[in-house]
Structures are given as structure tokens and as C-alpha cells.
Design a protein around this motif. Structure first.
Motif, mmCIF file in Angstrom:
data_model
loop_
_atom_site.group_PDB
_atom_site.id
_atom_site.type_symbol
_atom_site.label_atom_id
_atom_site.label_comp_id
_atom_site.label_asym_id
_atom_site.label_seq_id
_atom_site.Cartn_x
_atom_site.Cartn_y
_atom_site.Cartn_z
ATOM 1 N N LEU A 51 39.793 39.704 57.704
ATOM 2 C CA LEU A 51 38.787 39.987 56.629
ATOM 3 C C LEU A 51 37.560 40.432 56.937
ATOM 4 O O LEU A 51 36.929 39.880 58.137
ATOM 5 C CB LEU A 51 38.445 39.032 55.483
ATOM 6 C CG LEU A 51 38.200 37.602 55.580
ATOM 7 C CD1 LEU A 51 36.888 37.414 56.250
ATOM 8 C CD2 LEU A 51 38.430 36.689 54.430
ATOM 9 N N SER A 54 31.886 40.817 54.092
ATOM 10 C CA SER A 54 31.632 41.279 52.735
ATOM 11 C C SER A 54 32.797 42.331 52.190
ATOM 12 O O SER A 54 33.556 42.715 52.976
ATOM 13 C CB SER A 54 30.282 42.327 52.894
ATOM 14 O OG SER A 54 30.649 43.565 53.750
ATOM 15 N N GLY A 55 32.886 42.460 51.112
ATOM 16 C CA GLY A 55 33.917 43.126 50.330
ATOM 17 C C GLY A 55 35.439 42.064 50.152
ATOM 18 O O GLY A 55 35.168 40.965 50.573
ATOM 19 N N SER A 56 36.153 42.950 49.702
ATOM 20 C CA SER A 56 37.411 42.162 49.389
ATOM 21 C C SER A 56 38.401 42.649 50.413
ATOM 22 O O SER A 56 39.839 42.029 50.025
ATOM 23 C CB SER A 56 37.913 42.564 47.891
ATOM 24 O OG SER A 56 37.883 43.743 47.608
ATOM 25 N N SER A 57 38.518 43.458 51.449
ATOM 26 C CA SER A 57 39.614 43.950 51.997
ATOM 27 C C SER A 57 40.181 42.635 53.123
ATOM 28 O O SER A 57 39.278 41.991 53.698
ATOM 29 C CB SER A 57 39.229 44.977 53.142
ATOM 30 O OG SER A 57 38.818 46.150 52.298
ATOM 31 N N THR A 58 41.227 42.722 53.105
ATOM 32 C CA THR A 58 41.978 41.593 53.847
ATOM 33 C C THR A 58 43.064 42.582 54.529
ATOM 34 O O THR A 58 43.788 43.400 53.913
ATOM 35 C CB THR A 58 42.642 40.519 53.091
ATOM 36 O OG1 THR A 58 43.351 40.746 52.023
ATOM 37 C CG2 THR A 58 41.514 39.630 52.530
ATOM 38 N N THR A 69 46.717 32.629 53.454
ATOM 39 C CA THR A 69 45.599 33.162 52.723
ATOM 40 C C THR A 69 44.116 32.752 53.712
ATOM 41 O O THR A 69 44.105 31.757 54.256
ATOM 42 C CB THR A 69 45.362 32.431 51.515
ATOM 43 O OG1 THR A 69 46.689 32.545 50.695
ATOM 44 C CG2 THR A 69 44.329 32.923 50.717
ATOM 45 N N SER A 71 40.322 33.156 53.758
ATOM 46 C CA SER A 71 39.160 33.193 52.701
ATOM 47 C C SER A 71 37.860 32.952 53.542
ATOM 48 O O SER A 71 38.037 32.534 54.607
ATOM 49 C CB SER A 71 39.565 32.106 51.886
ATOM 50 O OG SER A 71 39.426 30.729 52.278
ATOM 51 N N ARG A 72 36.718 33.102 52.964
ATOM 52 C CA ARG A 72 35.551 32.770 53.636
ATOM 53 C C ARG A 72 34.403 32.156 52.742
ATOM 54 O O ARG A 72 34.611 32.295 51.296
ATOM 55 C CB ARG A 72 34.965 34.199 53.976
ATOM 56 C CG ARG A 72 34.500 34.985 52.770
ATOM 57 C CD ARG A 72 33.710 36.262 53.612
ATOM 58 N NE ARG A 72 33.087 37.192 52.602
ATOM 59 C CZ ARG A 72 33.775 38.181 51.885
ATOM 60 N NH1 ARG A 72 34.979 38.369 52.139
ATOM 61 N NH2 ARG A 72 33.206 38.843 50.727
ATOM 62 N N ASN A 74 30.585 32.354 52.511
ATOM 63 C CA ASN A 74 29.433 33.075 53.315
ATOM 64 C C ASN A 74 28.367 32.104 53.592
ATOM 65 O O ASN A 74 27.558 32.175 54.559
ATOM 66 C CB ASN A 74 29.031 34.338 52.644
ATOM 67 C CG ASN A 74 30.138 35.434 52.808
ATOM 68 O OD1 ASN A 74 31.276 35.250 52.297
ATOM 69 N ND2 ASN A 74 29.772 36.638 53.033
#
Length: 124
Positions: A51, A54-58, A69, A71-72, A74
Motif C-alpha cells: 500500500l 496515502s490513499g486507499s490503494s492496496t 490484510t 493496513s497502516r 500513519n
């Protein structure tokens, strides 16, 4: 310069779960990408999930879709890999890596900073 460190590997029975963590330090920009790779003995290193900060692209490899899954957090500069329904084929050394390219890429050659890896072993 960016440093990354993985944690959370271990031994688990088939069907079990593990969560890997990757803490990144240094100058992290929102355009960077984080990837989880794995390498089993005798096999090439492969990207299992990635990923961007920033943003939601995975991205997920087909072999882990629906089970893993990424996830991050920040605020903590930390990326996680939740691994469920593990099977013996998931046994490998898992690496976290950072790419400074402003795209979501999966080739290991496009990643610039690597952790030392953490062993995940799934027993049958």
C-alpha cells in the motif's frame, strides 16, 4: 534514509493467525509505498501485499487474497500485515520494504529499503 524493522513472526498451526508489524523511521513521505514480501526456501521473493502511505490503494497477491490484510497507522509510521487462515505454504521469511517511487509497485527491485525479515512457520 529510511529504516524498517519487522516484528511478529513465529510458529503457528495451520488455520491460525499472526499479525506482523513494520515500523519505519526516517523521512517518510506520503507518496512512498510499503510492501510485505516473503521468500520461502528455494523460491523467489514475492510481494504478498502493498500500500501507499496515502490513499486507499492496496495490492494483494492472489495466493493471499481474502486471508491477509495490510493496513497502516500513519501516526506511528507502522504498517501491519494481518494473516488469517494460515497454511503451510505460507511458511517463509517475511520482509517489509519501502519504495520511494510514487506508485504502487510489486517488484522487489522497485523497493529501496528493507528490513531484516521475520520468520513465519505454519505447521500442518
Amino acid at each position: 534514509q529510511v529504516q524498517v524493522e519487522e516484528s511478529g513472526g513465529g510458529l503457528v498451526q495451520a488455520g491460525g493467525s499472526l499479525r506482523l508489524s513494520c515500523a519505519a523511521s526516517g523521512r517518510i513521505f506520503s507518496s512512498y509505498a510499503m510492501g510485505w514480501f516473503r521468500q520461502a526456501p528455494g523460491k523467489e521473493r514475492e510481494c504478498v501485499a502493498a500500500l501507499r502511505w496515502s490513499g486507499s490503494s492496496t495490492y494483494y497477491a492472489d495466493s493471499v487474497k481474502g486471508r491477509f490484510t495490510i493496513s497502516r497507522d500513519n501516526a506511528k509510521n507502522t504498517v501491519y500485515l494481518q494473516m488469517n487462515s494460515l497454511n503451510p505454504e505460507d511458511t517463509a521469511v517475511y520482509y517489509c520494504a519501502v519504495s520511494i517511487l510514487p506508485r504502487l509497485l510489486v517488484a522487489s527491485s522497485t523497493y529501496d529499503y528493507w528490513g531484516q525479515g521475520t520468520q513465519v512457520t505454519v505447521s500442518s
